[in-house]
Design a protein around this motif. Sequence first.
Motif, PDB file in Angstrom:
ATOM      1  N   GLU A  74      39.130  68.640  30.537  1.00 51.22           N
ATOM      2  CA  GLU A  74      40.091  69.683  30.876  1.00 51.22           C
ATOM      3  C   GLU A  74      40.201  69.911  32.387  1.00 51.22           C
ATOM      4  O   GLU A  74      41.127  70.589  32.851  1.00 51.22           O
ATOM      5  N   ASP A  75      39.280  69.356  33.142  1.00 49.67           N
ATOM      6  CA  ASP A  75      39.268  69.569  34.590  1.00 49.67           C
ATOM      7  C   ASP A  75      40.169  68.558  35.299  1.00 49.67           C
ATOM      8  O   ASP A  75      40.330  67.417  34.857  1.00 49.67           O
ATOM      9  N   GLY A  76      40.712  68.978  36.435  1.00 47.27           N
ATOM     10  CA  GLY A  76      41.634  68.131  37.185  1.00 47.27           C
ATOM     11  C   GLY A  76      41.002  66.871  37.739  1.00 47.27           C
ATOM     12  O   GLY A  76      41.695  65.882  37.987  1.00 47.27           O
ATOM     13  N   MET A  77      39.681  66.880  37.947  1.00 46.05           N
ATOM     14  CA  MET A  77      39.002  65.719  38.501  1.00 46.05           C
ATOM     15  C   MET A  77      38.560  64.724  37.429  1.00 46.05           C
ATOM     16  O   MET A  77      37.954  63.708  37.747  1.00 46.05           O
ATOM     17  N   TRP A  78      38.863  64.998  36.193  1.00 49.46           N
ATOM     18  CA  TRP A  78      38.438  64.101  35.122  1.00 49.46           C
ATOM     19  C   TRP A  78      39.205  62.782  35.175  1.00 49.46           C
ATOM     20  O   TRP A  78      40.415  62.736  35.389  1.00 49.46           O
ATOM     21  N   LEU A  79      38.476  61.682  34.993  1.00 49.29           N
ATOM     22  CA  LEU A  79      39.061  60.354  34.852  1.00 49.29           C
ATOM     23  C   LEU A  79      38.414  59.717  33.640  1.00 49.29           C
ATOM     24  O   LEU A  79      37.186  59.678  33.527  1.00 49.29           O
ATOM     25  N   ASP A  80      39.236  59.230  32.731  1.00 49.33           N
ATOM     26  CA  ASP A  80      38.688  58.653  31.503  1.00 49.33           C
ATOM     27  C   ASP A  80      37.720  57.513  31.826  1.00 49.33           C
ATOM     28  O   ASP A  80      37.973  56.708  32.737  1.00 49.33           O
ATOM     29  N   PRO A  81      36.604  57.439  31.083  1.00 47.33           N
ATOM     30  CA  PRO A  81      35.564  56.436  31.368  1.00 47.33           C
ATOM     31  C   PRO A  81      36.087  55.007  31.447  1.00 47.33           C
ATOM     32  O   PRO A  81      35.638  54.222  32.288  1.00 47.33           O
ATOM     33  N   GLU A  82      37.036  54.668  30.575  1.00 51.68           N
ATOM     34  CA  GLU A  82      37.534  53.282  30.574  1.00 51.68           C
ATOM     35  C   GLU A  82      38.349  52.947  31.835  1.00 51.68           C
ATOM     36  O   GLU A  82      38.609  51.770  32.125  1.00 51.68           O
ATOM     37  N   ASN A  83      38.751  53.981  32.572  1.00 53.57           N
ATOM     38  CA  ASN A  83      39.523  53.761  33.797  1.00 53.57           C
ATOM     39  C   ASN A  83      38.666  53.829  35.069  1.00 53.57           C
ATOM     40  O   ASN A  83      39.183  53.627  36.167  1.00 53.57           O
ATOM     41  N   ARG A  84      37.393  54.132  34.909  1.00 49.16           N
ATOM     42  CA  ARG A  84      36.514  54.213  36.074  1.00 49.16           C
ATOM     43  C   ARG A  84      36.130  52.804  36.521  1.00 49.16           C
ATOM     44  O   ARG A  84      35.857  51.940  35.700  1.00 49.16           O
ATOM     45  N   ILE A  85      36.078  52.623  37.824  1.00 44.21           N
ATOM     46  CA  ILE A  85      35.918  51.281  38.400  1.00 44.21           C
ATOM     47  C   ILE A  85      34.566  51.141  39.089  1.00 44.21           C
ATOM     48  O   ILE A  85      34.148  52.017  39.848  1.00 44.21           O
ATOM     49  N   THR A  86      33.907  50.030  38.829  1.00 48.40           N
ATOM     50  CA  THR A  86      32.683  49.669  39.551  1.00 48.40           C
ATOM     51  C   THR A  86      32.846  48.227  40.038  1.00 48.40           C
ATOM     52  O   THR A  86      33.186  47.335  39.255  1.00 48.40           O
ATOM     53  N   ILE A  87      32.607  48.023  41.302  1.00 49.81           N
ATOM     54  CA  ILE A  87      32.633  46.650  41.836  1.00 49.81           C
ATOM     55  C   ILE A  87      31.227  46.251  42.269  1.00 49.81           C
ATOM     56  O   ILE A  87      30.626  45.328  41.749  1.00 49.81           O
ATOM     57  N   TRP A  88      30.665  46.968  43.238  1.00 54.68           N
ATOM     58  CA  TRP A  88      29.318  46.650  43.714  1.00 54.68           C
ATOM     59  C   TRP A  88      28.380  47.808  43.426  1.00 54.68           C
ATOM     60  O   TRP A  88      28.733  48.938  43.523  1.00 54.68           O
TER      61      TRP A  88
END
Length: 703
Positions: A689-703
Amino acid sequence: MSDMSKKVLWKDAVNSLTNSWGRFIGIMLLMAVSAFAFIGLKMAGPDMRYTVQRYYRNINLADLTVSSNYGLDNRDLQTLRNHAKNATLDLGYLQDTTVNNSKISLRVLSETKSVSTNKIVSGKLPNKNSQIAISYLLKDKYRLGEWIKLDNHNNLKINRFKIVGFIRPSEYTDKSNIGQTTVGTGQLSGIAAVKKSAFSSSNYSIARIRFYQTKNLDPYSSAYQRIIDDKKLLSVLEKQTVKLLTMAGISEEQARTWAKSGIEFDKKLSKILKSTEEWADEVAMYNPASLSDFEAKFDQFDINSFLKQLLPEMPEKVIVAEPRYFNHINDFLSESEFEEFKNWMIIKFINKSATYLSQDFREAAFPFRQAVYGVPELPSQDKHAYRLANEAFDEVIGIYYGKTYLGDKAKADVISMIKKMLKVYEQRIQENTWLSEPTKKQAIIKLKALKLKVGYPEKNRALFDNLVVDPNKTLYENHVLINQERIKDILQRLNKKPDKSIWEMPGNLNNAFYDPYKNDLTFPAGILQAPFYDAKQSRAANYGGIGATIGHEVSHAFDNNGAQFDEKGNMKNWWTKEDFAEFNKRTKAVADIFDGLQYGPVKLNGKQVVSENIADLSGLSCAIAANKTEGGEMKDLFETYAKSWMQKQRPESIKAEVQSDVHAPQPTRVNIPAQNQEEFYEAYNVTPEDGMWLDPENRITIW
């Protein structure tokens, strides 16, 4: 110097620009720091009749003295030595019998390096690449670059000469006379010598130069396409230019003609120059060409002669950084475009030079900057004075700053943090789930080869011992002399092994840097202060500040540009095909998450800022991992991270930044990297419900 005196001086200077190609060329070359160009039109010239008064061959410059009675004064002699230390010189006087017996001073730099007894020649003059400087009185009769044929006289078989300058017989006071044999018209094409030009930087001496277009009319930034598309901004620039030229003594009618014509030329350039997004691709700049192929591209100017006059040694190759511009070079360096080209240079010159003149000139040159960036007022004279001094003596001031304000204890603490971050980075590479073992191995080799530069250099380079401020000269004259020394410093690196000890940032700068050509990290003392670093704040807070910055710079070694260079700074593919494809997929995801993001009055271009955003995401992840090993408070880390990017901007400044910068606006550099960290959600109990939420599947990790 009074304002009236300055006005007279600048009236003479600008009139000289328009009346004498040679003087115009000299002034513009002195202003060029990173780039040079010239035009030499191939034209058939008329024959001229001369009486040979004196002519000498193969004079060794090292032995030449004023007392040798060759018509030189000390300044002329020194100028010649500065530009041809190892060459010999032919010189003499001829007399023009067609124009009031005007004297013509002949200065021909010989290609031969042999030394022979100075004597009056009884044979013919040099038959190749002969160059001549003729009397200033003949400037309206003959053109620079024109070929002339001298009559035979007294059994001398005199050949054709190319006019390379106009001089007054008794005036050898600057490098616009033939004492400087370089012929040029400034910065159009950008022959930039030795700007980290050897992409195989570790194994070869620097034997290449880079070719690209330098800045356009905006003297402050590369926020160019926005300016060229904005009629209001162009109107401000045109009005400002007219005012500056009239202050310099040019008639308003002439000033308006020059300003309008120069801006039209700039519009033509803007259609083919690289965008900021294109410049963000470091590898796309590497387009090597043999010197012969490079020279063959130019239809209407003698690039070979120019390079020989400019460079201490000829390069083996030229790196064409702007292929599209290079393919259109003859559209701009042509006789038909010369008037617009000249006007473009004049208005560029006066806008850039104004800051080194009187306060009235500074104020007259301010409206354009104000319109582009929304700056409310002209910086004070105190700030201006500091910035000019820092621009000239940055490394010297940086060393003083570092020794005064950093301290050994803080420096040691930062170095320990860097080493800790490097160990964490190595562990993250080893635990990486999408890299193969061969690629991991090469990545760790590169990581372990990183060199550190922390705080400030131990001593300043020899260059700064050669920078002298002459109290008897004007600010502008001192600025020109200092720039000359910097140019010499760059040019002398050609064909020498790269000096990797040189710092690319001064110690007082609030910034940090990764250099893919040296594979080194620079953290100046200027950034090792609160909120980035403070010995009084918690270790977690320092990880959120300088720790994330350390991780950011390390990550540049593995971003979309750095990943294509090896541990020695050579452009080399050390990836497996499958790993690099996955890397590009993740890189695209970073570009996509920023692309089209609304920030203030504009939207972001994800491709333009992708390399910096990879570094932000990975740097923060690495800082979090390091903080975990010490049990640090995550809120301290995230809040210091946010503080380190605090910024206030006006809408005009936002527009300029988004157009020209490869970094995203600072608030987005806080929020989006944080949104991709699991620890952020845990620390602040962030929910869908918070504005800073990003769905887990859209979170990015490179290094």
